[in-house]
Design a protein around this motif. Structure first.
Motif, PDB file in Angstrom:
ATOM      1  N   CYS A 293       0.701  -1.274  -0.007  1.00 18.47           N
ATOM      2  CA  CYS A 293      -0.048   0.039   0.098  1.00 18.47           C
ATOM      3  C   CYS A 293       0.937   1.139  -0.036  1.00 18.47           C
ATOM      4  O   CYS A 293       1.771   1.580   0.884  1.00 18.47           O
ATOM      5  N   ALA A 294       0.647   2.148  -0.943  1.00 20.74           N
ATOM      6  CA  ALA A 294       1.553   3.252  -0.928  1.00 20.74           C
ATOM      7  C   ALA A 294       0.525   4.472  -0.603  1.00 20.74           C
ATOM      8  O   ALA A 294      -0.715   4.707  -0.928  1.00 20.74           O
ATOM      9  N   ALA A 295       1.148   5.122   0.236  1.00 26.07           N
ATOM     10  CA  ALA A 295       0.427   6.197   0.852  1.00 26.07           C
ATOM     11  C   ALA A 295       0.737   7.770   0.665  1.00 26.07           C
ATOM     12  O   ALA A 295       2.252   7.826   0.544  1.00 26.07           O
ATOM     13  N   SER A 296      -0.028   8.253   0.202  1.00 23.92           N
ATOM     14  CA  SER A 296       0.349  10.040  -0.480  1.00 23.92           C
ATOM     15  C   SER A 296       0.005  10.814   0.652  1.00 23.92           C
ATOM     16  O   SER A 296      -1.181  11.270   0.896  1.00 23.92           O
ATOM     17  N   THR A 297       1.028  11.158   1.398  1.00 19.73           N
ATOM     18  CA  THR A 297       0.668  12.423   2.691  1.00 19.73           C
ATOM     19  C   THR A 297       2.113  12.717   3.077  1.00 19.73           C
ATOM     20  O   THR A 297       3.051  11.881   3.194  1.00 19.73           O
ATOM     21  N   ARG A 298       2.079  14.187   3.191  1.00 21.67           N
ATOM     22  CA  ARG A 298       3.373  14.437   3.843  1.00 21.67           C
ATOM     23  C   ARG A 298       3.440  14.258   5.254  1.00 21.67           C
ATOM     24  O   ARG A 298       4.569  14.479   6.016  1.00 21.67           O
ATOM     25  N   THR A 299       2.639  13.675   5.923  1.00 16.52           N
ATOM     26  CA  THR A 299       2.629  13.345   7.509  1.00 16.52           C
ATOM     27  C   THR A 299       2.322  11.811   7.759  1.00 16.52           C
ATOM     28  O   THR A 299       1.642  11.540   8.694  1.00 16.52           O
ATOM     29  N   TYR A 300       3.006  11.156   7.156  1.00 16.32           N
ATOM     30  CA  TYR A 300       2.879   9.830   6.911  1.00 16.32           C
ATOM     31  C   TYR A 300       3.314   9.147   8.454  1.00 16.32           C
ATOM     32  O   TYR A 300       2.462   8.354   8.853  1.00 16.32           O
ATOM     33  N   THR A 301       3.994   9.850   9.076  1.00 15.31           N
ATOM     34  CA  THR A 301       4.577   9.462  10.508  1.00 15.31           C
ATOM     35  C   THR A 301       3.400   9.704  11.725  1.00 15.31           C
ATOM     36  O   THR A 301       3.792   9.096  12.440  1.00 15.31           O
ATOM     37  N   THR A 302       2.603  10.510  11.307  1.00 16.38           N
ATOM     38  CA  THR A 302       1.624  10.658  12.182  1.00 16.38           C
ATOM     39  C   THR A 302       0.405   9.575  12.067  1.00 16.38           C
ATOM     40  O   THR A 302      -0.568   9.971  12.771  1.00 16.38           O
ATOM     41  N   TYR A 303       0.292   8.997  11.214  1.00 16.71           N
ATOM     42  CA  TYR A 303      -0.474   8.280  10.966  1.00 16.71           C
ATOM     43  C   TYR A 303      -0.650   6.568  11.244  1.00 16.71           C
ATOM     44  O   TYR A 303       0.463   6.305  11.095  1.00 16.71           O
ATOM     45  N   SER A 304      -1.502   5.947  12.044  1.00 17.99           N
ATOM     46  CA  SER A 304      -1.602   4.757  12.296  1.00 17.99           C
ATOM     47  C   SER A 304      -2.285   3.907  10.832  1.00 17.99           C
ATOM     48  O   SER A 304      -3.077   4.387   9.993  1.00 17.99           O
ATOM     49  N   MET A 305      -1.680   2.804  10.487  1.00 17.93           N
ATOM     50  CA  MET A 305      -1.890   2.041   9.146  1.00 17.93           C
ATOM     51  C   MET A 305      -2.409   0.771   9.425  1.00 17.93           C
ATOM     52  O   MET A 305      -2.082   0.064  10.328  1.00 17.93           O
ATOM     53  N   GLY A 306      -3.565   0.163   8.563  1.00 16.82           N
ATOM     54  CA  GLY A 306      -4.079  -1.118   8.880  1.00 16.82           C
ATOM     55  C   GLY A 306      -4.280  -1.679   7.652  1.00 16.82           C
ATOM     56  O   GLY A 306      -4.479  -1.113   6.312  1.00 16.82           O
TER      57      GLY A 306
END
Length: 123
Positions: A22-35
């Motif tokens: 899964c590729a995530a497009s956001t400048r704040t990836y490190t602030t998101y939980s993923m699942g």
């Protein structure tokens, strides 16, 4: 808001393996939980696995513990799901999901979803 794009689904025989990405497009990836959440035909959505925003907490559904492994690459803003010993009951559309901060296993609390990728396991 996070844009999510899954890849890696396909068809495999029981006992086989697949790796979802899964590729995530956001400048704040490190602030998101993923699942990862899955939905089989005629069934409700099911939380499969999640990793919190700093990778310090990982949770799995009981149905996949010991067979699936979730991981994330902060440098590439990627999320992965390694699926081993696949069973026919793992057949479903798998969605990459994201939410700000805390990891919560309730699928209703994940606001950002990818388009999904089909996984089919034959017996």
């Amino acid at each position: 808001q996070v844009q999510l794009v899954e890849s890696g689904g396909g068809s495999v025989q029981a006992g086989g393996s697949l790796r979802l990405s899964c590729a995530a497009s956001t400048r704040t990836y490190t602030t998101y939980s993923m699942g990862w959440v899955r939905q089989a035909p005629g069934k409700e959505r099911e939380f499969v696995a999640g990793v919190n925003y700093n990778a310090g907490l990982i949770e799995y559904a009981d149905s996949v513990k010991g067979r699936f492994t979730i991981s994330r690459d902060f440098a590439k803003s990627m999320l992965y799901l390694q699926m081993n010993s696949l069973k026919p009951e793992d057949t479903a559309v798998y969605y990459c999901v994201a939410r700000a901060r805390a990891l919560l296993p309730d699928v209703r609390l994940w606001p950002d979803w990818g388009q999904g990728t089909q996984v089919t396991v034959s017996s």
